[in-house]
Design a protein around this motif. Structure first.
Motif, PDB file in Angstrom:
ATOM      1  N   CYS A   1       0.821  -1.195   0.000  1.00  0.00           N
ATOM      2  CA  CYS A   1       0.000   0.000   0.000  1.00  0.00           C
ATOM      3  C   CYS A   1       0.860   1.252   0.000  1.00  0.00           C
ATOM      4  CB  CYS A   1      -0.957  -0.035   1.176  1.00  0.00           C
ATOM      5  SG  CYS A   1      -0.806   1.259   2.331  1.00  0.00           S
ATOM      6  N   CYS A   2       0.415   2.241  -0.766  1.00  0.00           N
ATOM      7  CA  CYS A   2       1.075   3.548  -0.809  1.00  0.00           C
ATOM      8  C   CYS A   2       0.502   4.383   0.338  1.00  0.00           C
ATOM      9  CB  CYS A   2       0.812   4.217  -2.163  1.00  0.00           C
ATOM     10  SG  CYS A   2       1.481   5.865  -2.305  1.00  0.00           S
ATOM     11  N   GLU A   3       1.287   4.546   1.397  1.00  0.00           N
ATOM     12  CA  GLU A   3       0.771   5.145   2.625  1.00  0.00           C
ATOM     13  C   GLU A   3       0.584   6.662   2.507  1.00  0.00           C
ATOM     14  OE1 GLU A   3       1.309   4.024   7.267  1.00  0.00           O
ATOM     15  OE2 GLU A   3       3.125   4.488   6.167  1.00  0.00           O
ATOM     16  N   ASN A   4       1.377   7.309   1.667  1.00  0.00           N
ATOM     17  CA  ASN A   4       1.228   8.771   1.531  1.00  0.00           C
ATOM     18  C   ASN A   4       0.372   9.127   0.313  1.00  0.00           C
ATOM     19  OD1 ASN A   4       3.245   7.841  -0.200  1.00  0.00           O
ATOM     20  ND2 ASN A   4       4.343   9.786  -0.194  1.00  0.00           N
ATOM     21  N   GLU A   5      -0.615   8.282   0.053  1.00  0.00           N
ATOM     22  CA  GLU A   5      -1.510   8.467  -1.090  1.00  0.00           C
ATOM     23  C   GLU A   5      -2.229   9.817  -1.037  1.00  0.00           C
ATOM     24  OE1 GLU A   5      -5.990   7.006  -1.732  1.00  0.00           O
ATOM     25  OE2 GLU A   5      -4.589   5.459  -1.121  1.00  0.00           O
ATOM     26  N   ILE A   6      -2.767  10.168   0.142  1.00  0.00           N
ATOM     27  CA  ILE A   6      -3.525  11.431   0.273  1.00  0.00           C
ATOM     28  C   ILE A   6      -2.604  12.629   0.048  1.00  0.00           C
ATOM     29  CG2 ILE A   6      -4.823  12.868   1.886  1.00  0.00           C
ATOM     30  CD1 ILE A   6      -5.879  10.316   3.155  1.00  0.00           C
ATOM     31  N   GLU A   7      -1.383  12.551   0.570  1.00  0.00           N
ATOM     32  CA  GLU A   7      -0.412  13.628   0.378  1.00  0.00           C
ATOM     33  C   GLU A   7      -0.093  13.810  -1.098  1.00  0.00           C
ATOM     34  OE1 GLU A   7       3.995  14.863   2.128  1.00  0.00           O
ATOM     35  OE2 GLU A   7       3.440  12.764   1.991  1.00  0.00           O
ATOM     36  N   LEU A   8       0.099  12.697  -1.820  1.00  0.00           N
ATOM     37  CA  LEU A   8       0.396  12.760  -3.252  1.00  0.00           C
ATOM     38  C   LEU A   8      -0.769  13.381  -4.019  1.00  0.00           C
ATOM     39  CD1 LEU A   8       2.076   9.262  -3.849  1.00  0.00           C
ATOM     40  CD2 LEU A   8       3.199  11.480  -3.664  1.00  0.00           C
ATOM     41  N   LYS A   9      -1.991  12.953  -3.682  1.00  0.00           N
ATOM     42  CA  LYS A   9      -3.174  13.474  -4.382  1.00  0.00           C
ATOM     43  C   LYS A   9      -3.334  14.966  -4.153  1.00  0.00           C
ATOM     44  CE  LYS A   9      -7.042  11.260  -4.132  1.00  0.00           C
ATOM     45  NZ  LYS A   9      -8.178  10.497  -3.560  1.00  0.00           N
ATOM     46  N   SER A  10      -3.109  15.405  -2.918  1.00  0.00           N
ATOM     47  CA  SER A  10      -3.276  16.831  -2.617  1.00  0.00           C
ATOM     48  C   SER A  10      -2.236  17.678  -3.338  1.00  0.00           C
ATOM     49  CB  SER A  10      -3.190  17.062  -1.114  1.00  0.00           C
ATOM     50  OG  SER A  10      -1.911  16.711  -0.619  1.00  0.00           O
TER      51      SER A  10
ATOM     52  N   PHE B   1      -2.445  -7.371  -9.192  1.00  0.00           N
ATOM     53  CA  PHE B   1      -3.827  -6.921  -9.105  1.00  0.00           C
ATOM     54  C   PHE B   1      -3.873  -5.549  -8.414  1.00  0.00           C
ATOM     55  CE2 PHE B   1      -3.481 -11.466  -8.882  1.00  0.00           C
ATOM     56  CZ  PHE B   1      -4.440 -11.938  -9.761  1.00  0.00           C
ATOM     57  N   HIS B   2      -4.731  -4.677  -8.931  1.00  0.00           N
ATOM     58  CA  HIS B   2      -4.950  -3.360  -8.333  1.00  0.00           C
ATOM     59  C   HIS B   2      -6.207  -3.475  -7.473  1.00  0.00           C
ATOM     60  CE1 HIS B   2      -5.473   1.273  -9.030  1.00  0.00           C
ATOM     61  NE2 HIS B   2      -5.267   0.961  -7.763  1.00  0.00           N
ATOM     62  N   THR B   3      -6.043  -3.754  -6.186  1.00  0.00           N
ATOM     63  CA  THR B   3      -7.164  -4.125  -5.328  1.00  0.00           C
ATOM     64  C   THR B   3      -7.773  -2.970  -4.538  1.00  0.00           C
ATOM     65  OG1 THR B   3      -5.494  -4.845  -3.716  1.00  0.00           O
ATOM     66  CG2 THR B   3      -6.518  -6.544  -5.089  1.00  0.00           C
ATOM     67  N   ASP B   4      -7.136  -1.826  -4.514  1.00  0.00           N
ATOM     68  CA  ASP B   4      -7.689  -0.638  -3.865  1.00  0.00           C
ATOM     69  C   ASP B   4      -7.025   0.567  -4.500  1.00  0.00           C
ATOM     70  OD1 ASP B   4      -9.226   0.903  -2.256  1.00  0.00           O
ATOM     71  OD2 ASP B   4      -8.610  -0.004  -0.374  1.00  0.00           O
ATOM     72  N   LEU B   5      -7.497   1.776  -4.187  1.00  0.00           N
ATOM     73  CA  LEU B   5      -6.992   2.956  -4.885  1.00  0.00           C
ATOM     74  C   LEU B   5      -5.471   3.046  -4.821  1.00  0.00           C
ATOM     75  CD1 LEU B   5      -7.549   5.534  -6.437  1.00  0.00           C
ATOM     76  CD2 LEU B   5      -7.804   6.730  -4.262  1.00  0.00           C
ATOM     77  N   GLY B   6      -4.902   2.939  -3.627  1.00  0.00           N
ATOM     78  CA  GLY B   6      -3.448   3.020  -3.496  1.00  0.00           C
ATOM     79  C   GLY B   6      -2.830   1.706  -3.078  1.00  0.00           C
ATOM     80  N   GLN B   7      -3.397   0.602  -3.536  1.00  0.00           N
ATOM     81  CA  GLN B   7      -2.965  -0.712  -3.059  1.00  0.00           C
ATOM     82  C   GLN B   7      -2.818  -1.702  -4.207  1.00  0.00           C
ATOM     83  OE1 GLN B   7      -4.844  -2.311   0.605  1.00  0.00           O
ATOM     84  NE2 GLN B   7      -5.410  -4.071  -0.631  1.00  0.00           N
TER      85      GLN B   7
END
Length: 558
Positions: free
Chosen positions: A165-174, A202-208
């Motif tokens: 999982c990409c943990e800083n997903e929200i930071e990247l999006k912002s 497999f792309h199983t979640d937005l940042g996962q």
């Protein structure tokens, strides 16, 4: 819905359906031709029965099959039919050519409709098993893949299901917009595809991303090490190198004993632990599932426990080291479960802090502590009470107003209330946190930093924070005075506090040796089992009366 399921079944069993349908179409066409030629032609309308095999051919074999069957049907009921028509006229070319054209058109339209339906069905099936942002197979596809695997008879190999999982997903999006997450997933997927020949991604979640490897046991550890290294490499977005923080959970299985969904849940449960504990990588083990189930179960009962009065506060005294004055107490929540007995806060508070339940719990603790303050003040017990809060509370609209309302409701001064904030949590929205703390200090409320020394980022903001007390973490205090490193840290913390005009309090004071050493360092206050364990209100009153408000450590049990 039933039509869609039927079409899916037809598509999945197409070869069998075609093998059964083709001889049926041939038999029908021969039978209808025989009936047509021996019953007076179109006189009785038997030629219309030829629509059945034409439509069936179009439905099963598509527009090409429908057109071909229509042409054959037209010729079979056409120029080679030597029978008479109505009125005794000969079978004209125009008549059979028209019939041939109609059959061909019907076959074409039926086939075109069938092809369009199948194309739409294939699109739906593709969408069902793919993530539309990256076109990678999705969670449903992973479940299907796991259902189809048979690993019996291959004892030297195992399956490794990894969730990254990409943990800083929200930071990247912002910072860059939502498309950066898609590009991150695609670049990670490309890297991971080169790690092993037998890997499905497999792309199983937005940042996962989920990865399914089939490897030998000896390959597992080096593969995971390479996977972690690749996951931490920067990705490129619009010619800019971007850092990504990843966490990994994985589950190893060699026998098809678990349901596919359970396998995924186990890997994701390990990933959650990796996030919560800030570890790079965590392997699933049964204890994780048990702990997760217990946490969820406890959280589900927490609101009910509040309503039923199962939660209560115990109070641990704080004393001034140089004078022995008992100046305050820390309010600590306790849960007396009807069937499980006493549940320690560590079992439910950390998880509650990640949910909205912490707001309900904090409101309960604040009101109960302020009510208790009012009772003690009226009975002549002159102490303050400290309450632990999180930055989440400070960010909650109306929190300061709640504190003001409670103080006014019980007619108390703000200086009797102390709010303890964990050092690490201060870094969430620092500016807003500082503003809220300043509002609270204007009410003369004492603000302290709890667990000081376990973080580091707050040092750059320490001079800006409107705090009065540094509470030094017990992990250092308990190692005094034998551990020289703990001594240096303790000395530095006390000096830092005094230079900033703050008081220093040590928690976790468990014996006289530590207490006396703290006195030599100039530490201002102490809290711990040497002085007293957390006490219910009535026991606290007895303890306070025993010392008449002045603690003498020589009387305590070390």
């Amino acid at each position: 819905m039933k039509k869609g399921i039927f079409l899916i079944w037809i598509d999945e069993h197409r070869q069998m359906v075609e093998r059964v349908t083709l001889p049926l179409i041939i038999v029908l066409m021969i039978g209808i031709t025989f009936l047509f030629s021996n019953t007076g032609g179109v006189k009785l309308g038997y030629s219309h029965a030829m629509y059945i095999p034409v439509l069936l051919a179009g439905f099963v074999f598509g527009f090409r099959g429908g057109v071909l069957t229509g042409l054959v049907a037209g010729f079979m009921l056409g120029p080679f039919m030597p029978h008479e028509l109505i009125g005794g006229n000969a079978h004209s070319a125009g008549n059979w050519l028209f019939r041939l054209s109609v059959f061909t058109l019907i076959g074409f339209l039926a086939g075109l409709t069938s092809d369009s339906a199948r194309s739409y069905q294939r699109r739906l099936k593709w969408l069902l098993q793919h993530n539309t942002l990256t076109n990678l197979p999705n969670r449903h596809a992973l479940i299907k893949t796991l259902e189809q695997y048979d690993i019996t008879g291959d004892e030297a190999r195992t399956f490794l299901l990894v969730v990254v999982c990409c943990e800083n997903e929200i930071e990247l999006k912002s910072a860059f917009g939502s498309s950066v997450v898609e590009q991150t997933i695609l670049q990670l997927a490309d890297r991971f595809s080169r790690l092993c020949t037998e890997v499905k991604i497999f792309h199983t979640d937005l940042g996962q991303i989920s990865l399914l490897f089939r490897v030998s046991y000896g390959e597992v550890d080096p593969l995971l090490a390479n996977l972690l290294e690749d996951s931490r490499e920067p990705v490129e977005y619009n010619s800019v190198k971007i850092h990504i923080d990843t966490r990994i959970g994985y589950f190893i299985f060699s026998q098809p004993e678990e349901l596919p969904e359970d396998c995924i849940n186990m890997a994701e449960a390990a990933l959650i632990v990796a996030k919560q504990t800030s570890r790079n990588m965590v392997a699933y083990n049964p204890a994780i599932k048990m702990a997760t189930e217990e946490n969820i179960s406890l959280l589900g009962q927490l609101k009910h426990a509040l309503k039923m009065g199962q939660l209560a506060l115990h109070y641990q005294p704080k004393v001034e080291i140089d004078t022995g004055k008992i100046y305050g107490a820390e309010a600590l929540i306790r849960w007396e479960h009807p069937s499980r007995g006493m549940i320690p806060p560590v079992k439910f508070i950390p998880r509650a802090e990640q949910s909205t339940l912490i707001d309900v719990i904090t409101e309960f603790v604040l009101e109960e502590a302020i009510r208790q303050l009012s009772v003690w003040q009226k009975s002549g017990i002159d102490v303050s009470i400290s309450v632990n809060i999180s930055t989440r509370n400070l960010l909650q609209p109306g929190f300061t107003d709640l504190v003001v309302r409670l103080l006014n409701q019980y007619d108390l001064s703000g200086e009797l209330l102390e709010l303890e904030i964990t050092e690490g949590s201060l870094m969430v929205d620092v500016e807003h946190t500082i503003d809220e703390l300043k509002r609270l200090t204007r009410l003369n409320i004492v603000i302290s930093i709890d667990d000081f020394g376990t973080g580091y980022s707050s040092l750059q903001y320490l001079h800006q924070l409107p705090i009065s007390v540094l509470k030094i973490d017990q992990s250092f205090v308990r190692r005094l005075p034998e551990d020289q490193g703990a001594v240096y840290i303790m000395e530095a913390a006390v000096v830092l506090a005094h230079n900033l005009g703050l008081k220093a309090i040590a928690e976790g004071v468990e014996n006289k040796q530590i207490y006396q050493f703290l006195a030599t360092l100039g530490c201002d206050m102490a809290q711990g089992y040497l002085i007293a364990k957390p006490l219910p209100p009535e026991k606290f009153v007895e303890w306070y009366g025993q010392y008449a408000g002045i603690y003498h450590h020589s009387d305590s049990i070390s």
